[in-house]
Design an enzyme around this catalytic site. Structure first.
Site, PDB file in Angstrom:
ATOM      1  CG  PHE A   1      -7.121  18.673 -23.950  1.00 23.91           C
ATOM      2  CD1 PHE A   1      -7.246  18.204 -25.252  1.00 23.91           C
ATOM      3  CD2 PHE A   1      -7.410  17.812 -22.907  1.00 23.91           C
ATOM      4  CE1 PHE A   1      -7.635  16.890 -25.500  1.00 23.91           C
ATOM      5  CE2 PHE A   1      -7.801  16.500 -23.150  1.00 23.91           C
ATOM      6  CZ  PHE A   1      -7.913  16.047 -24.448  1.00 23.91           C
ATOM      7  CB  THR A   2     -11.969  18.283 -23.729  1.00 20.27           C
ATOM      8  OG1 THR A   2     -11.050  17.198 -23.641  1.00 20.27           O
ATOM      9  CG2 THR A   2     -12.312  18.548 -25.198  1.00 20.27           C
TER      10      THR A   2
ATOM     11  CE1 TYR B   1      -4.066   2.028   0.491  1.00 18.75           C
ATOM     12  CE2 TYR B   1      -2.474   3.479   1.551  1.00 18.75           C
ATOM     13  CZ  TYR B   1      -3.719   3.280   0.973  1.00 18.75           C
ATOM     14  OH  TYR B   1      -4.594   4.325   0.863  1.00 18.75           O
TER      15      TYR B   1
ATOM     16  CG  PHE C   1     -16.037  15.119 -26.431  1.00 14.89           C
ATOM     17  CD1 PHE C   1     -15.837  16.166 -25.543  1.00 14.89           C
ATOM     18  CD2 PHE C   1     -15.173  14.042 -26.395  1.00 14.89           C
ATOM     19  CE1 PHE C   1     -14.791  16.126 -24.634  1.00 14.89           C
ATOM     20  CE2 PHE C   1     -14.125  14.002 -25.491  1.00 14.89           C
ATOM     21  CZ  PHE C   1     -13.942  15.044 -24.607  1.00 14.89           C
TER      22      PHE C   1
ATOM     23  NE  ARG D   1     -10.452  15.862 -29.258  1.00 17.11           N
ATOM     24  CZ  ARG D   1     -11.069  15.545 -28.133  1.00 17.11           C
ATOM     25  NH1 ARG D   1     -12.323  15.908 -27.923  1.00 17.11           N
ATOM     26  NH2 ARG D   1     -10.473  14.865 -27.195  1.00 17.11           N
TER      27      ARG D   1
ATOM     28  CG  ASP E   1      -1.165  18.689 -21.053  1.00 14.14           C
ATOM     29  OD1 ASP E   1      -0.532  17.619 -20.999  1.00 14.14           O
ATOM     30  OD2 ASP E   1      -2.375  18.749 -21.353  1.00 14.14           O
TER      31      ASP E   1
ATOM     32  CE  LYS F   1      -3.790  11.241 -24.192  1.00 13.43           C
ATOM     33  NZ  LYS F   1      -4.622  11.238 -22.979  1.00 13.43           N
TER      34      LYS F   1
HETATM   35  C1  PLP Z   1      -3.206  17.254 -24.189  1.00 13.35           C
HETATM   36  C2  PLP Z   1      -3.933  16.400 -23.201  1.00 13.35           C
HETATM   37  N1  PLP Z   1      -3.968  16.747 -21.913  1.00 13.35           N
HETATM   38  C3  PLP Z   1      -4.616  16.024 -20.998  1.00 13.35           C
HETATM   39  C4  PLP Z   1      -5.298  14.877 -21.343  1.00 13.35           C
HETATM   40  C5  PLP Z   1      -6.084  14.128 -20.301  1.00 13.35           C
HETATM   41  O1  PLP Z   1      -5.499  12.909 -20.017  1.00 13.35           O
HETATM   42  P1  PLP Z   1      -6.319  11.601 -19.599  1.00 13.35           P
HETATM   43  O2  PLP Z   1      -7.153  11.202 -20.768  1.00 13.35           O
HETATM   44  O3  PLP Z   1      -5.240  10.614 -19.261  1.00 13.35           O
HETATM   45  O4  PLP Z   1      -7.154  11.938 -18.411  1.00 13.35           O
HETATM   46  C6  PLP Z   1      -5.294  14.463 -22.670  1.00 13.35           C
HETATM   47  C7  PLP Z   1      -6.034  13.260 -23.083  1.00 13.35           C
HETATM   48  O5  PLP Z   1      -6.414  13.054 -24.215  1.00 13.35           O
HETATM   49  C8  PLP Z   1      -4.600  15.247 -23.636  1.00 13.35           C
HETATM   50  O6  PLP Z   1      -4.570  14.905 -24.936  1.00 13.35           O
END
Ligand code: PLP
Length: 470
Positions: A137-138, A85, A462, A395, A228, A271
């Site tokens: 980013f979303t 743990y 989306f 997108r 990021d 990624k």
């Molecule tokens: C540029 C970017 N930042 C953050 C994220 C969020 O990461 P996660 O999907 O692992 O939560 C993504 C995911 O697609 C991304 O492309």
């Protein structure tokens, strides 16, 4: 392309061929369902590719997130998982890999990128503060807004034009950033949110020159600069290739130099880092870290596992090392470019130059007969699936969501359909099949009628929205 003599990839494009720096030792059979079944599956999925079952998909280009093939070394690492743990040995291996390659001092693992985005937003944003960033980013913007922040786009104008071939379309426009700081005051800026590469702009890179200028600007104004780092490795490749002075440096050296311009980073390791799950948040400031380390216990898990199993952290530590190897990155981006070259040869409209992780088809140019309210990019994703069982992703206006204040749709300039290439998964033959399907859909573009949204969830619509044909 019309030559009747068989040609190698290199011959087709007037250069020597290259090949992937790995060989395949385990395979997963693909399923191919017929057109009538695809039509049925699409209706059941509400014309949203996120709602298809993966068994209904032939070539899955929905995302490069968590879809990479792990190496034999990573799988071997999974067997060395220390599932204690607290204080798992794999955590310390991960910490060492991040410190070595990204250079930050203090680290917490998180279950994936958005776990880290949540933590940084909660500790670094005060309600009402502004968060300038190089395109939204979303999940990043949503976490910033949920923490009370106001996102402001300060990316260069070129990023919003699919046809503009500038080499660094991810750069921050310093004049835009300066205006926000002047108008709102430095104390009302939570931090500058810098993504490298920029996913929503088409995987476009940020130059080292821009990162250094930002470092100087932020230092002068006492504003923190957070990165990021989700696709930083791919960003480093473009710097190596395009920015004077970097051709002789390795991807690992460039990535480290870039991180050194920033105060901390969040990461979706799903990624670049070649794992199926995982992320992290890292900062250099101890006081900030103390807050993060405390909060991670509430939302993710103890600070030495952050929602992950020991084996996942080990696979990530090894994946970080592998991801920084120059031949790996060259072949990864080379495959994306190969698909891009095929499509360009057929004059298919897409974001230029081709970015690091995907081809972004320009759905506005595919379907000039549709308005954004008829969801051209969502339509294109549905048409591609129908044609060949290839899964892509919208997108455009659907992903952009609604304005947090007015409640109206955001109408982004870019209305794109993303063909995202998983790492080390598909072959050149798969890319040929994809290109031919895109061509077939492009040839039939005049018949497209668009979609209407019939179900809209509140957050990140989306993922789960449903549509019907017009
Ligand atoms: C540029 C970017 N930042 C953050 C994220 C969020 O990461 P996660 O999907 O692992 O939560 C993504 C995911 O697609 C991304 O492309």
């Amino acid at each position: 392309m019309s030559n009747s003599t068989p040609q190698t990839m290199g011959q087709q494009f007037g250069r020597r061929s290259w090949a992937e720096p790995w060989k395949i030792k385990m395979v997963e059979p693909l399923t191919m369902v017929g057109r009538a079944e695809r039509q049925k599956a699409l209706v059941e999925a509400g014309y949203n590719t996120f709602l298809l079952r993966s068994e209904e998909v032939y070539i899955d280009l929905l995302t490069d997130s968590g879809t990479s093939a792990m190496s034999d070394r990573q799988w071997a690492g999974m067997m060395t998982g220390d599932e204690a743990y607290a204080g798992s040995r794999n955590y310390y291996n991960l910490e060492a890999a991040i410190r070595n390659h990204y250079g930050y001092r203090y680290i917490v693992p998180t279950h994936q990128g958005r776990g880290a985005e949540h933590l940084i937003s909660q500790v670094a944003i005060r309600r009402g503060q502004y968060v300038p960033g190089n395109m939204y980013f979303t999940t990043t913007r949503l976490h910033q807004e949920l923490a009370g922040g106001v996102f402001v786009d300060v990316i260069v104008d070129a990023a919003h034009d699919p046809a503009d071939r500038s080499p660094f379309k991810g750069d921050v426009d310093l004049a835009k950033l300066e205006r926000v700081v002047r108008e709102q005051g430095a104390a009302n800026i939570a931090y500058v949110s810098l993504a490298a590469t920029v996913n929503m702009a088409g995987g476009q890179p940020v130059s080292m020159g821009n990162a250094k200028t930002l470092r100087e600007f932020c230092g002068r104004h006492g504003i923190r600069l957070f990165l990021d780092a989700t696709r930083l490795v791919e960003n480093a490749f473009f710097i190596q290739e395009r920015e004077p002075g970097y051709a002789g440096k390795s991807i690992a050296q460039i990535a480290r130099e870039f991180c050194d311009c920033t105060d901390g980073a969040w990461m979706s390791a799903k990624k670049d880092s070649l794992v199926n799950i995982g992320g992290w948040l890292a900062v250099n400031d101890w006081t900030l870290f103390e807050e993060i380390r405390n909060l991670v216990v509430v939302y993710e898990g103890l600070h030495t596992y952050g929602g992950l199993a020991g084996r996942d952290m080990e696979a990530m530590a090894i994946g970080i090392e592998e991801s920084m190897q120059d031949d790996h990155v060259r072949s990864r981006i080379g495959q994306v470019r190969y698909l891009g070259e095929l499509l360009e040869d057929w004059d298919i409209p897409m974001v230029q130059p081709v970015g690091g992780h995907a081809i972004f088809l320009d759905a506005r140019a595919f379907y000039p007969q549709l308005t954004q309210d008829q969801y051209p990019a969502q339509t294109l994703a549905a048409e591609l699936y129908l044609d060949s069982g290839i899964r892509s992703m919208e997108r455009g206006v659907v992903s952009a969501g609604r304005d947090a204040v007015t409640g109206g749709h955001h109408y982004p300039k870019l209305e794109l359909t993303r063909l995202t290439i998983p790492r080390r998964v598909y072959t050149q033959a798969h890319m040929d099949v994809v290109a031919e399907s895109v061509k077939a859909v492009y040839d039939g573009r005049a018949a497209a009628r668009g979609l209407k949204m019939v179900y809209e969830p509140r957050y990140l619509r989306f993922f789960q929205a449903r549509f019907e044909p017009l």
